[in-house]
Design an enzyme around this catalytic site. Sequence first.
Site, short mmCIF file in Angstrom:
data_model
loop_
_atom_site.label_atom_id
_atom_site.label_comp_id
_atom_site.label_asym_id
_atom_site.label_seq_id
_atom_site.Cartn_x
_atom_site.Cartn_y
_atom_site.Cartn_z
CG ASP A 107 -1.95 1.07 1.23
OD1 ASP A 107 -1.67 2.16 0.72
OD2 ASP A 107 -3.05 0.81 1.73
CG ASP A 150 -3.22 3.48 -2.04
OD1 ASP A 150 -4.08 2.58 -1.96
OD2 ASP A 150 -3.06 4.32 -1.15
#
Length: 198
Positions: A107, A150
């Site tokens: 992430d 993301d």
Amino acid sequence: MAEYENAHANGTGDFVVTELLRGTAVSDIAHQAGVQESYVRDTLKQLIGHLTERYLDDLAWDAEGLPGILTDDVTGLWTRRYGRLRAQNALWVAERYGESLSLVFFDIDGLKTINDRLGHAAGDQCLRLAARHWTSQMRRTDFLCRWGGDEFLMVLPRTTFGSACLLVERIQRGNRWAFSFSTGVAEWAPGDTLDALI
């Protein structure tokens, strides 16, 4: 197995493949061919495997060399949908052969802030740099997909939790950009589902 061999010997296999390509329902094909539905489903699995293997590059990239239906248009990585299929298959292989399997979830920290402050082009560049860095550390048997926004999922067949953690440490040490990323590691255990691991 005998039904499978007999069907191919008498030409039923050709009929089944033709009807599958036409989109005829499995039950209708089985009824018309006089075979079990399991035979038709096995033929379908073989056909999908053959087509995927043979035409994977065509599905991954279009005629102009741009990302295709299986690849993310920003990073060039596999899409979540295809990544999930590959990850599930890797889990089944691990289960079947009693092998280790680990997943790493990435992430990128603060991507929204990067997009807001510097623009989406900067955010996209950040995604591409991260994807390139992570894939450069993988083996040929590993794969990485963009899970969404993301988030990224890396699948590591025949890899223990400890080995996956060492890989993550190496990846973290090699990060030389102005952004950081968080990671999570999980090792498959008998009975675990893909969603549970993620």
